[in-house]
Scaffold this motif. Structure first.
Motif, PDB file in Angstrom:
ATOM      1  N   ASP A 161      -5.660  -8.106   4.770  1.00 14.19           N
ATOM      2  CA  ASP A 161      -6.802  -8.708   5.459  1.00 14.19           C
ATOM      3  C   ASP A 161      -7.725  -9.360   4.432  1.00 14.19           C
ATOM      4  N   SER A 210       0.845  -1.189   0.000  1.00 19.93           N
ATOM      5  CA  SER A 210       0.000   0.000   0.000  1.00 19.93           C
ATOM      6  C   SER A 210       0.883   1.241   0.000  1.00 19.93           C
ATOM      7  N   ASP A 220      -0.723  -4.571   7.476  1.00 20.19           N
ATOM      8  CA  ASP A 220      -1.254  -3.683   6.447  1.00 20.19           C
ATOM      9  C   ASP A 220      -2.670  -4.143   6.131  1.00 20.19           C
ATOM     10  N   ARG A 221      -3.612  -3.197   6.090  1.00 23.46           N
ATOM     11  CA  ARG A 221      -5.016  -3.560   5.860  1.00 23.46           C
ATOM     12  C   ARG A 221      -5.215  -4.291   4.533  1.00 23.46           C
ATOM     13  N   GLU A 222      -4.310  -4.079   3.565  1.00 28.68           N
ATOM     14  CA  GLU A 222      -4.442  -4.753   2.269  1.00 28.68           C
ATOM     15  C   GLU A 222      -4.231  -6.264   2.393  1.00 28.68           C
TER      16      GLU A 222
END
Length: 316
Positions: A223, A166, A219-221
């Motif tokens: 999830d 990200s 990193d939320r990417e």
């Protein structure tokens, strides 16, 4: 006056500080302590005694007539004057690197050392062949890959450049989109042969799921399982390589990168028309490194080969 010393004088003048004789070695030690936030860790990186590092910091503070650090339970924290000095010292550091580090030799080949930080999936399945090809063209180049499941801090010079999934939201950084990539739900054929049939998303309930340890998703990417409505995996690891190994051994279903499938015979996509994810890799560099020709050349070579390798593996 040498270029770097003149630059130091100018930078300190901009800070409203006067130094009779700027000393790059003292600045180098200051940067190490600022990045390590510890005299002991900085001394280890510099291969000096911690007491020596402390004396050099004290000497720099005396020369600047300003306290640069405050000692806290978390370590050595920069004061406001220290924060101002950090930016200028990094600029001087880049000038020194450009002046002293190797770049292009007479044959237009890259040399010196380049360290790349990357998440372990990228570092395991993409970067080795990409960097090996670059090294074959530039045998004087030393390439180091640091594979860690976290975001790298380029301001602390943990690496010359980093690959992330990200865009960073802050920092003096340059960001270049490297490549898009796909992920799919997968399983070992051996698992599917013995498990209940999966004809749609509703059939996923009851199957064990492999994924990231929830509190270690950096990193939320990453999830991925949230998109399947799964809140907690049955079997988990913070490593992409370990997750793929679990899937390959028939432990359950798992979302994996398409570019890893050539390395996992027997692992097949599950519901590919219904479950398909897309993400991107970004090359991140410190803004000051734009003036370093050697790193620019390496970044260009890396980007071109990286895209080609993702395409090749996803098509395999």
């Amino acid at each position: 006056m040498p270029m770097t010393e003149a630059m130091s004088q100018k930078r300190f003048a901009e800070m409203g500080v006067r130094m009779a004789q700027p000393n790059w070695d003292d600045l180098r030690i200051f940067l190490a302590v600022a990045r390590a936030e510890s005299l002991t860790r900085a001394a280890k990186a510099l291969r000096l005694d911690p007491a020596t590092v402390g004396r050099r910091i004290a000497r720099l503070e005396e020369a600047l007539a300003a306290a640069l650090f405050v000692k806290s339970p978390q370590g050595y924290v920069l004061t406001e004057p220290g924060q101002r000095l950090l930016e200028h010292a990094q600029t001087v550091e880049e000038a020194m690197r450009g002046a002293l580090s190797p770049g292009l030799d007479a044959s237009d080949r890259l040399s010196g050392t380049v360290r790349i930080g990357a998440p372990d999936g990228c570092a395991t399945y993409l970067l080795p062949q990409v960097c090996a090809a670059i090294h074959a063209e530039h045998p004087g180049l030393e390439v180091q890959i640091v594979a860690l499941p976290r975001v790298f801090n380029l301001s602390k010079r943990e690496a010359d450049m980093a690959i992330a999934v990200s865009r960073p939201a802050a920092g003096r950084l340059t960001v270049q989109r490297l490549a898009d990539y796909k992920l799919h739900l997968t399983a070992a054929q051996s698992y599917l042969d013995r498990a209940a049939p999966i004809r749609g998303k509703a059939d996923l309930k009851g199957h064990p799921v492999v994924g990231y340890i929830p509190d270690m998703i950096f990193d939320r990417e990453l999830d991925y399982l949230a998109e399947l409505g799964v809140t907690r995996p049955t079997i988990a690891s913070n490593s992409v390589a370990v997750q793929l190994s679990f899937v390959r051994e028939g432990a359950g279903l798992g979302i994996v990168h398409d570019f890893t499938l050539p390395f996992a015979p027997g692992v097949v996509r599950v519901l590919p028309e219904q479950i398909s994810l897309a993400r991107s890799f970004y090359l991140i560099r410190h803004a000051d490194d734009r003036r370093v020709a050697r790193l620019n050349r390496f970044a260009d070579a890396l980007a071109a080969r990286f895209r080609a390798e993702v395409t090749r593996l996803e098509a395999a």
